[in-house]
Design a protein around this motif. Sequence first.
Motif, short mmCIF file in Angstrom:
data_model
loop_
_atom_site.label_atom_id
_atom_site.label_comp_id
_atom_site.label_asym_id
_atom_site.label_seq_id
_atom_site.Cartn_x
_atom_site.Cartn_y
_atom_site.Cartn_z
N UNK A 186 0.81 -1.22 0.00
CA UNK A 186 0.00 0.00 0.00
C UNK A 186 0.85 1.27 0.00
N UNK A 187 2.16 1.13 -0.15
CA UNK A 187 3.03 2.30 -0.16
C UNK A 187 3.89 2.31 -1.42
N UNK A 188 3.83 3.42 -2.16
CA UNK A 188 4.82 3.67 -3.20
C UNK A 188 6.04 4.29 -2.52
N UNK A 189 7.19 3.64 -2.62
CA UNK A 189 8.39 4.12 -1.94
C UNK A 189 9.49 4.31 -2.97
N UNK A 190 10.05 5.51 -3.00
CA UNK A 190 11.15 5.85 -3.90
C UNK A 190 12.28 6.46 -3.07
N UNK A 191 13.30 5.68 -2.72
CA UNK A 191 14.40 6.22 -1.92
C UNK A 191 15.05 7.42 -2.61
N UNK A 192 15.27 8.49 -1.82
CA UNK A 192 15.80 9.74 -2.37
C UNK A 192 17.17 10.09 -1.80
N UNK A 193 17.48 9.59 -0.59
CA UNK A 193 18.78 9.89 0.03
C UNK A 193 18.98 8.90 1.17
N UNK A 194 20.26 8.66 1.49
CA UNK A 194 20.57 7.80 2.62
C UNK A 194 20.56 6.33 2.24
N UNK A 195 20.92 5.47 3.19
CA UNK A 195 21.03 4.04 2.90
C UNK A 195 19.67 3.35 2.86
N UNK A 196 19.68 2.11 2.36
CA UNK A 196 18.50 1.27 2.35
C UNK A 196 18.48 0.39 3.59
N UNK A 197 17.31 -0.16 3.94
CA UNK A 197 17.25 -1.06 5.10
C UNK A 197 18.11 -2.31 4.91
N UNK A 198 18.67 -2.79 6.02
CA UNK A 198 19.38 -4.07 6.09
C UNK A 198 20.62 -4.10 5.20
N UNK A 199 21.31 -2.96 5.11
CA UNK A 199 22.53 -2.88 4.32
C UNK A 199 23.78 -2.76 5.18
N UNK A 200 23.65 -2.82 6.50
CA UNK A 200 24.80 -2.72 7.39
C UNK A 200 25.48 -1.37 7.34
N UNK A 201 24.72 -0.32 7.13
CA UNK A 201 25.27 1.02 7.00
C UNK A 201 25.67 1.60 8.36
N UNK A 202 26.58 2.58 8.32
CA UNK A 202 26.89 3.34 9.53
C UNK A 202 25.83 4.39 9.82
N UNK A 203 25.00 4.70 8.82
CA UNK A 203 23.94 5.69 8.99
C UNK A 203 22.64 5.02 9.43
N UNK A 204 21.90 5.70 10.27
CA UNK A 204 20.60 5.18 10.70
C UNK A 204 19.52 6.21 10.37
N UNK A 205 19.34 6.43 9.07
CA UNK A 205 18.28 7.32 8.61
C UNK A 205 17.92 6.93 7.19
N UNK A 206 16.70 7.24 6.79
CA UNK A 206 16.20 6.97 5.45
C UNK A 206 15.38 8.16 4.99
N UNK A 207 15.53 8.53 3.73
CA UNK A 207 14.74 9.62 3.16
C UNK A 207 14.12 9.12 1.86
N UNK A 208 12.80 9.14 1.78
CA UNK A 208 12.11 8.58 0.61
C UNK A 208 10.95 9.47 0.21
#
Length: 266
Positions: free
Chosen positions: A148-170
């Motif tokens: 039920x969600x159209x999601x288009x990542x715009x900045x930051x890492x994706x989930x479950x990628x082992x990133x040092x960042x803990x934020x998502x912008x979509x």
Amino acid sequence: MQLTSPFGAVFDLTEIDRHRWRARVDDTWRGWTGPHGGVIAGLAVAAAESAVGDEVAVRALDLRFLGRPRDGELTLRAERHPVGRTTHVVDIAVLQDEDTVAAASVTLGRTRAGTIDDRFDRTAPQVPAPDACALFRLPTDIVPAAAHFEIRPAAGPLPLTGSDETCMTVWTALIPELPLDAPSLAVLADALPPAIFPALTAPVAVPTVTMSLHVHTDDFDPLARRALVRAANVSTGGGWSVDDIDIWDERGRLLATARQSRRVLG
């Protein structure tokens, strides 16, 4: 009487008695363990709007989950508290089989001209336009509501990628398409996985316990559907995780901010 708003129609939100509503949340809106938390928040907002009427706008929501709701029918019961001549607080109990599974307090107030200039200190980040961002699909076999969600990542890492960042912008929008209004913003505030997820490499249950939402305008564009959502983890430790969420429209206007407190069960 069924509510005529597009949001109410999606969930068959119907007034069955004075200040009592029935809603149906089918299994396509299922989150990790039950109905999507943002949908329950949106239903609480929509019921409060109906209890007060069109003359006031939603300003804030405080929601606590008190049980584990299941797919199917929910009952919402409202208690309205006028505060002076311009403000109302509506307490909402969300029930299933007479058990209270969530409780909310919704603050509504009239819009009026003030003596202080308008200001917004949380500026939208500079990101590509929605159509320049690729679609990203969360696994619907784990979280059916992701459909039920159209999601288009715009900045930051994706989930479950082992990133040092803990934020998502979509960029995100609801399916079916719904206008950006207070109930829809409550759903979009819970559209993304927990903001700790980019730091992980495998999913962990991190259910929401409390959610607060502050709405910064009642001047919604009736044609707007997409919003820019930024979720950032504030802290995780001791079995708890706190996220901050900001929501802007395509013109860069700040629509809402939210905070969630979550349990870490993994």
